[in-house]
Motif scaffolding. Structure first.
Motif, PDB file in Angstrom:
ATOM      1  N   GLU A 151       0.687  -1.526   0.317  1.00  0.00           N
ATOM      2  CA  GLU A 151       0.012  -0.333   0.396  1.00  0.00           C
ATOM      3  C   GLU A 151       0.996   1.159  -0.099  1.00  0.00           C
ATOM      4  OE1 GLU A 151      -3.448   0.058   2.182  1.00  0.00           O
ATOM      5  OE2 GLU A 151      -4.404  -1.556   2.378  1.00  0.00           O
ATOM      6  N   LEU A 152       1.676   1.384   0.321  1.00  0.00           N
ATOM      7  CA  LEU A 152       3.524   2.398   0.706  1.00  0.00           C
ATOM      8  C   LEU A 152       3.359   2.935  -0.785  1.00  0.00           C
ATOM      9  CD1 LEU A 152       4.536   4.645   2.620  1.00  0.00           C
ATOM     10  CD2 LEU A 152       5.980   2.603   2.632  1.00  0.00           C
ATOM     11  N   HIS A 153       3.603   1.475  -1.077  1.00  0.00           N
ATOM     12  CA  HIS A 153       3.937   1.551  -2.835  1.00  0.00           C
ATOM     13  C   HIS A 153       3.646   2.400  -4.034  1.00  0.00           C
ATOM     14  CE1 HIS A 153       5.229   0.198  -6.464  1.00  0.00           C
ATOM     15  NE2 HIS A 153       4.181  -1.015  -6.277  1.00  0.00           N
ATOM     16  N   HIS A 154       1.911   1.865  -3.374  1.00  0.00           N
ATOM     17  CA  HIS A 154       1.020   2.540  -4.481  1.00  0.00           C
ATOM     18  C   HIS A 154       0.821   3.882  -3.842  1.00  0.00           C
ATOM     19  CE1 HIS A 154       0.472  -1.219  -6.694  1.00  0.00           C
ATOM     20  NE2 HIS A 154       0.139  -1.727  -5.491  1.00  0.00           N
ATOM     21  N   PHE A 155       0.882   4.253  -3.107  1.00  0.00           N
ATOM     22  CA  PHE A 155       0.349   5.470  -2.504  1.00  0.00           C
ATOM     23  C   PHE A 155       1.920   6.775  -3.377  1.00  0.00           C
ATOM     24  CE2 PHE A 155       1.256   8.794   0.524  1.00  0.00           C
ATOM     25  CZ  PHE A 155      -0.321   9.239   0.257  1.00  0.00           C
ATOM     26  N   LEU A 156       2.934   5.796  -2.991  1.00  0.00           N
ATOM     27  CA  LEU A 156       4.097   7.063  -2.951  1.00  0.00           C
ATOM     28  C   LEU A 156       4.232   6.834  -4.290  1.00  0.00           C
ATOM     29  CD1 LEU A 156       6.831   5.285  -0.806  1.00  0.00           C
ATOM     30  CD2 LEU A 156       5.863   7.766  -0.278  1.00  0.00           C
ATOM     31  N   ARG A 157       4.014   5.751  -5.429  1.00  0.00           N
ATOM     32  CA  ARG A 157       3.658   6.024  -6.492  1.00  0.00           C
ATOM     33  C   ARG A 157       2.443   6.666  -7.491  1.00  0.00           C
ATOM     34  NH1 ARG A 157       8.718   6.010  -8.106  1.00  0.00           N
ATOM     35  NH2 ARG A 157       9.400   3.963  -8.657  1.00  0.00           N
ATOM     36  N   LEU A 158       1.649   6.942  -6.223  1.00  0.00           N
ATOM     37  CA  LEU A 158       0.629   8.023  -6.569  1.00  0.00           C
ATOM     38  C   LEU A 158       1.272   9.749  -6.331  1.00  0.00           C
ATOM     39  CD1 LEU A 158      -2.355   7.922  -5.147  1.00  0.00           C
ATOM     40  CD2 LEU A 158      -2.050   7.309  -7.595  1.00  0.00           C
ATOM     41  N   HIS A 159       1.724   9.934  -5.998  1.00  0.00           N
ATOM     42  CA  HIS A 159       3.431  11.559  -5.767  1.00  0.00           C
ATOM     43  C   HIS A 159       4.040  11.138  -6.633  1.00  0.00           C
ATOM     44  CE1 HIS A 159      -0.030  10.866  -2.280  1.00  0.00           C
ATOM     45  NE2 HIS A 159      -0.139  12.160  -2.855  1.00  0.00           N
ATOM     46  N   TYR A 160       4.647  10.008  -6.622  1.00  0.00           N
ATOM     47  CA  TYR A 160       6.267  10.402  -7.730  1.00  0.00           C
ATOM     48  C   TYR A 160       5.917   9.299  -9.202  1.00  0.00           C
ATOM     49  CZ  TYR A 160       7.326  12.455  -3.020  1.00  0.00           C
ATOM     50  OH  TYR A 160       7.273  13.704  -2.170  1.00  0.00           O
ATOM     51  N   PRO A 161       5.590   9.262  -9.836  1.00  0.00           N
ATOM     52  CA  PRO A 161       4.892   8.898 -11.020  1.00  0.00           C
ATOM     53  C   PRO A 161       6.406   8.022 -11.363  1.00  0.00           C
ATOM     54  CG  PRO A 161       4.590  10.496 -11.371  1.00  0.00           C
ATOM     55  CD  PRO A 161       4.784  10.975  -9.786  1.00  0.00           C
ATOM     56  N   SER A 162       7.489   8.868 -11.309  1.00  0.00           N
ATOM     57  CA  SER A 162       8.576   7.891 -11.467  1.00  0.00           C
ATOM     58  C   SER A 162      10.078   8.964 -11.103  1.00  0.00           C
ATOM     59  CB  SER A 162       9.004   9.398 -12.849  1.00  0.00           C
ATOM     60  OG  SER A 162       9.165   9.723 -12.431  1.00  0.00           O
ATOM     61  N   SER A 163       9.861   8.790  -9.336  1.00  0.00           N
ATOM     62  CA  SER A 163      11.175   8.948  -8.790  1.00  0.00           C
ATOM     63  C   SER A 163      11.048   7.384  -8.865  1.00  0.00           C
ATOM     64  CB  SER A 163      11.043   9.518  -7.674  1.00  0.00           C
ATOM     65  OG  SER A 163      10.549  10.544  -7.801  1.00  0.00           O
TER      66      SER A 163
END
Ligand code: NAG
Ligand code: NAG
Ligand code: NAG
Ligand code: NAG
Ligand code: NAG
Ligand code: ZN
Ligand code: ZN
Length: 633
Positions: A255-267
């Motif tokens: 879940e943390l992964h999906h959440f962070l990807r929303l905010h940082y799509p490419s970092s």
């Protein structure tokens, strides 16, 4: 028997990918005579950004005294860090040294003092970490948390990051332990890093500390504000120093992964995990991987990232050209190899030597080398089957548990009792050689009271099997299904389920099948020796992770990992007595609720909550000491 086979084989599939390790009696490497020898080591690969990672050290800073393949101590590790830093400077690339928590409970050096950690934390902090976070073992006792702040946080200051754990001041205010995040740039490549520290949703923390689950914290406004302050274009890599496993099936991580990807799509996002005591590396997407670096100073994890060759979501690019991971054995040989140094003299730095002296002094002061007895063989937790003569649980249930005496009753109850222990009450294998005060802390230091409850024989005899139902598989958390997997040792609670390629192991599985068919352990031992005859490597970890099975720096000879149950028992009950006759069931007070749950599940409707009586405070570790003192084990 069919069931039994299925149980073992199915588990074998998930366990074989866990650490498989071993103690070697076949290396004669001693500290002083460590030399560069012909052992083939896999080299580490350097990138733009490089990491050394430790986790779950649990006080093992003096090294593994009875296991020569992990002979490095914390002083050697400190020297190693210095050389790796020097090399990174020479190469003009960046290096970060990271720890994921759990620094006591596991070794005499940390646990023979009150409070535990008083002498070992000052040793730990001599390693110059760039980022570190808190583990659950820093939170069971408030005194330990205070000490973590006084000694570790005060020393590392800003480098100590904990996003979801807090400490309560006398006036009631909660303050972060260290800081909640860190934003910084690296000296050589000017890589901009946003770092967080997360502990899994731990709930047995001491009053006066607070753990907010990760999934709650990331939705809080202050957290979102940090993400806003450091948007994608200002962050090259997010680093999550986590005290949680990095396996694919760890929900918080997903879940943390999906959440962070929303905010940082490419970092790029990088996890450094721990807690389940295994070596592991997972790929969550093309720019997000996780590294977990074992336990007990057996492993230093290495990870490098090639940031120039950015392949993000480009399927033509091979992730292995960008990421490289190595599990470095915590040994002088490995350290010398990766530091590209051939003599101990050139390797050991003044601060490394000073820390070795400090460790020696603490060991002397605490009398950790005091010999209690001698052990003739190695006894394993799970590298031989449970009922194998060299299994430590077999030794306990057949020889050691029967010596338990009641503090309360004078009359002999030995003929009518069952003693149950959870397998997690043993923490490590018992190795041959001198059994010392330190060994006592390593094997079973838990000072629990034994308690007793009396139930009819027909129920008493079934409690263990009830507690073992579902075995190593996690039960769900609903009310009538207790998660008895917590009774297991940590490295077996969260096995790795991901993409296991059975074909790689077909040979091993075949010989394993023959073992099961033959049903004799003699044959098992024979097959082991045959299958390893052409393999001159020392026994140790052969880790299978998302990048394959070439991650261990030392090519080891792997042994099987056998399933072990949640509990084992010693049954001293008259076979001919009536089914309804009373039997005393004795266990650690720590597992009272599990035992009462099992009795209820078995259909006994008497409420036993108030019938649990004190039996003895002569805890398991003392029984083991006495047994080894008096017998040749
Ligand atoms: C490791 O690196 C050294 C020095 O470059 C080289 O001689 C050696 O062959 C390498 N070892 C392996 C296993 O690739
Ligand atoms: C509690 O004490 C801390 C440190 O002394 C102080 O910063 C904080 O404002 C105090 N909080 C309250 C509610 O008094
Ligand atoms: C980038 O990766 C490719 C393989 O995907 C490799 O051939 C190439 O040498 C790498 N380039 C750099 C600059 O490292
Ligand atoms: C290791 O050190 C030697 C000199 O002692 C040097 O010639 C060699 O290039 C080094 N190898 C690596 C891989 O750095
Ligand atoms: C229980 O017995 C052990 C030795 O058998 C003794 O050391 C301990 O003090 C006793 N405890 C109590 C509470 O009687
Ligand atoms: Zn741990
Ligand atoms: Zn932990």
């Amino acid at each position: 028997m069919v069931n039994y086979l299925f149980h073992i084989l199915s588990c074998c599939f998930c366990c074989v990918v866990l650490l498989q390790f071993f103690q070697s009696s076949d290396t004669s490497l001693f500290h002083e005579e460590a030399k560069y020898d012909n052992d083939i080591k896999r080299n580490i690969t350097w990138g733009d950004l490089n990491f050394l990672h430790t986790t779950d050290t649990h006080g093992w800073y003096a090294g593994h005294i009875n296991q020569k393949q992990y002979d490095a101590d914390w002083g050697d590790f400190i020297s190693f860090i210095a050389h790796i830093r020097r090399i990174s400077t020479e190469r003009k690339v960046d290096l970060l040294v990271i720890d994921s928590g759990d620094k006591h409970d596991g070794n005499g050096l940390s646990d023979a003092t009150v409070p535990n950690g008083a002498k070992s934390l000052p040793v730990f902090i001599k390693a110059d970490y760039d980022l570190l976070t808190i583990g659950n073992h820093e939170l069971y006792e408030l005194e330990n948390t205070k000490q973590e702040i006084d000694i570790v946080v005060n020393h590392f200051k800003d480098n100590y990051v904990s996003t979801n754990v807090e400490f309560q001041l006398p006036n009631g205010t909660y303050i972060p332990i260290g800081q909640k995040f860190k934003y910084f740039s690296t000296p050589f490549k000017n890589i901009r890093i946003l770092a967080f520290g997360f502990l899994f949703a731990f709930s047995r923390n001491a009053q006066g500390t607070k753990v907010t689950p990760t999934l709650k914290v990331i939705r809080e406004q202050w957290f979102l504000n940090i993400l806003k302050r450091y948007p994608s274009e200002d962050v090259d890599i997010i680093i999550i120093v986590a005290h949680m496993p990095i396996t694919h099936d760890w929900d918080e991580l997903q879940e943390l992964h999906h959440f962070l990807r929303l905010h940082y799509p490419s970092s790029k996002i990088q996890y450094f995990g721990g807690h389940s005591h295994i070596r592991d590396f997972t790929v969550l997407d093309d720019a997000l991987t996780g590294l977990q670096s074992g336990r007990f100073c057996e492993t230093v994890g290495w990870l490098s990232i090639d940031l120039q060759n950015n392949s993000l979501f480009d399927i033509e690019k091979n992730l292995k050209d960008i990421y490289s991971r190595t599990y470095i054995d915590f040994s002088v040989k490995s350290f010398l190899h990766h530091a590209n140094i051939s003599s101990l003299q050139d390797f050991q730095t003044p601060s490394g030597i000073a820390v070795r002296r400090e460790i020696e002094n603490v060991r002397k002061k605490l009398d950790l080398d005091q010999i209690i007895g001698y052990v003739k063989y190695n006894y394993y937790m799970d590298n031989v089957p449970l009922d194998h003569p060299r299994n430590i649980y077999n030794l306990l249930s057949n020889f050691i548990l029967p010596t338990l005496r009641s503090n309360e009753t004078v009359e002999e109850t030995k003929s009518n009792r069952i003693i149950i222990i959870n397998t997690g009450s043993v923490r490590y294998d018992l190795y041959k050689g001198p059994y010392t005060v330190n060994s006592h802390f390593i094997i079973s230091p838990f000072q629990n009271d034994w308690v007793k409850v009396t139930v009819p024989k027909k129920y008493a005899l079934k409690i263990s099997s009830k507690l073992n139902e579902g075995g190593y598989i996690l039960n769900s958390h609903n009310d009538d299904q207790r998660d008895n997997s917590n009774l297991l040792p940590p490295h077996l609670r969260h096995p790795r389920h991901a993409n296991f390629n059975a074909a790689q192991y077909s040979l091993d599985l075949k010989s394993f099948q023959r073992v099961l068919d033959s049903k004799t352990f003699k044959v098992f031992d024979l097959i082991n020796s045959i299958s390893t005859k052409h393999n001159k490597h020392t026994r140790g970890y052969v880790t299978v992770d998302d990048f394959g099975n070439d991650g261990d720096d030392t090519k080891h000879r792997a042994l099987r990992y056998f399933p072990i149950s949640n509990v084992v028992e010693s049954v001293q009950v008259d076979a001919h007595s009536d089914d309804e006759s009373d039997v005393d069931v004795i266990f650690y007070n720590f597992i009272t609720q599990n035992v009462l749950w099992a009795v209820r599940e078995l259909g006994y409707d008497k409420d036993l909550q108030n019938e649990v009586e004190f039996y003895s405070n002569y805890y398991l570790g003392l029984l083991i000491n006495d047994y080894i003192k008096l017998n040749e084990a």
